[in-house]
Design a protein around this motif. Structure first.
Motif, short mmCIF file in Angstrom:
data_model
loop_
_atom_site.label_atom_id
_atom_site.label_comp_id
_atom_site.label_asym_id
_atom_site.label_seq_id
_atom_site.Cartn_x
_atom_site.Cartn_y
_atom_site.Cartn_z
N GLU A 127 29.44 14.92 -7.66
CA GLU A 127 30.10 13.79 -6.99
C GLU A 127 30.92 14.28 -5.80
N ARG A 148 19.98 16.85 -3.39
CA ARG A 148 19.72 15.74 -4.32
C ARG A 148 18.41 15.95 -5.05
N GLU A 201 20.29 13.18 -14.26
CA GLU A 201 21.62 12.66 -14.59
C GLU A 201 22.60 12.92 -13.45
N GLY A 227 22.01 10.77 -10.43
CA GLY A 227 22.61 9.45 -10.57
C GLY A 227 24.08 9.45 -10.23
N HIS A 228 24.81 10.50 -10.63
CA HIS A 228 26.22 10.62 -10.28
C HIS A 228 26.39 10.70 -8.76
N ASP A 284 24.35 9.62 -6.39
CA ASP A 284 24.04 8.33 -5.78
C ASP A 284 25.19 7.34 -5.96
N ARG A 285 25.82 7.38 -7.13
CA ARG A 285 26.91 6.45 -7.39
C ARG A 285 28.11 6.73 -6.50
N ILE A 286 28.43 8.00 -6.30
CA ILE A 286 29.58 8.33 -5.47
C ILE A 286 29.31 7.95 -4.02
N SER A 287 28.08 8.14 -3.56
CA SER A 287 27.73 7.78 -2.18
C SER A 287 27.78 6.27 -1.97
N GLY A 288 27.44 5.52 -3.02
CA GLY A 288 27.41 4.06 -2.89
C GLY A 288 28.76 3.41 -3.07
N ARG A 289 29.74 4.13 -3.62
CA ARG A 289 31.03 3.51 -3.91
C ARG A 289 32.19 4.05 -3.09
#
Length: 316
Positions: free
Chosen positions: A78, A106, A112, A115-116, A118-123
């Protein structure tokens, strides 16, 4: 814990080359005896790890040995994608390079951790310049960056705030710093700090300079900021603050019977403090120095007269 330490030893040797047991112990914050045991465990696992005795000895991996193991935890994955600041990279001409590097990292991550990331980049999105920044053009930034990387001297015409404003300087650029959306080059001799957007002309000198081996860019910048603030706030004001009103760097001295706080505040100048304190409206009263209190009183009187006349005019 041990598994993570073994991965760290493997990656340290892979990225830095030969390291002694003492160096590994200091890096990992463990005892030298623990390093010896960990190295034995890596050898038993089939890692081609060799130890050389003597003054120039140490542990190293077999030449050409590389591991695809990243050892990244979810939090590290992240942080990696959060730290990839696209704005500064694009300004340096490295936007496509950063994007390609992140894509490769990436792709190498387990599902797993991917996914972490991608989530940090999107939020989370980092936008470093302030709201009221003008977004100055920095045409010479790529040239300065190239000179930093290749240790090439620069001949520049630089615009400074005091007379004569436009001066010619020979710079030996040690490093670049991005602060609040603005780029600074730290350059010798000195070293000194220059704003890259204030470079009016630039010529790269075909001469390589020797960057000081003990120069630490991060340490220099920390000291430079501390010195800047020490020089900036040389004055002091004494103010009375209404309940709930605060000021940065204010040092409270006492609270009066009305609940107002008397505090000392470092200030850059009377002019700067005048503008900053006016923003607090009736939540502040300046007690000292006399020239600042008089300046505030004049401004308030002028405002009262102006808006008083406006109120009278609207009543008619």
């Amino acid at each position: 814990m041990k598994a993570g330490r073994l991965v760290s030893i493997l990656l340290l040797l892979q990225t830095r080359g030969r390291m002694t047991a003492a160096q590994l112990a200091e890096e990992l914050e463990v005892s030298v005896r623990t390093v010896y045991r960990d190295v034995e465990a890596l050898g038993a696992a089939g890692v081609p790890l060799y130890g050389d005795a003597g003054h120039a000895g140490g542990y190293r991996l077999l030449d050409g040995y590389r591991t695809r193991l990243t050892g990244l935890t979810a939090a590290e994955a992240e942080a990696l994608f959060l730290a990839g600041a696209p704005g500064p990279a694009a300004e340096l001409g490295l936007g496509p390079v950063l994007a390609a590097a992140q894509l490769k990292v990436r792709a190498a991550l387990p599902a797993e951790l991917r996914g972490h990331a991608d989530r940090i980049s999107g939020r989370f999105h980092l936008d470093t310049p302030g709201w009221y920044a003008d977004g100055e053009e920095v045409p010479y930034l790529p040239a300065v960056a190239e000179a930093v990387w290749n240790s090439r001297a620069l001949d520049v015409v630089y615009r400074r705030w005091r007379e004569p404003t436009d001066v010619r300087r020979r710079l030996e650029p040690y490093g670049l710093v991005s602060k609040a959306g603005r780029w600074y080059v730290v350059a010798g001799p000195g070293p000194r700090t220059f704003r890259v957007d204030q470079i009016l002309e630039l010529t790269t000198v075909e001469e390589e300079f020797a960057r000081p081996e003990d120069f630490d860019l991060a340490a220099y910048w920390t000291a430079y900021q501390r010195d800047f603030h020490d020089r900036l706030y040389r004055g002091e004001a004494v103010v009375r603050l209404a309940p709930g009103v605060t000021l940065p760097r204010a040092v409270p001295e006492r609270t009066d019977s009305r609940g107002w706080t008397v505090a000392r505040v470092p200030v850059e100048s009377v002019e700067h403090a005048h503008g900053a304190f006016l923003r607090l409206g009736t939540g502040i009263e300046v007690l000292q120095p006399p020239e600042l209190r008089e300046r505030m009183a004049r401004t308030v009187a002028e405002l009262a007269e102006r808006y008083g006349n406006a109120a009278s005019a609207s009543g008619d």
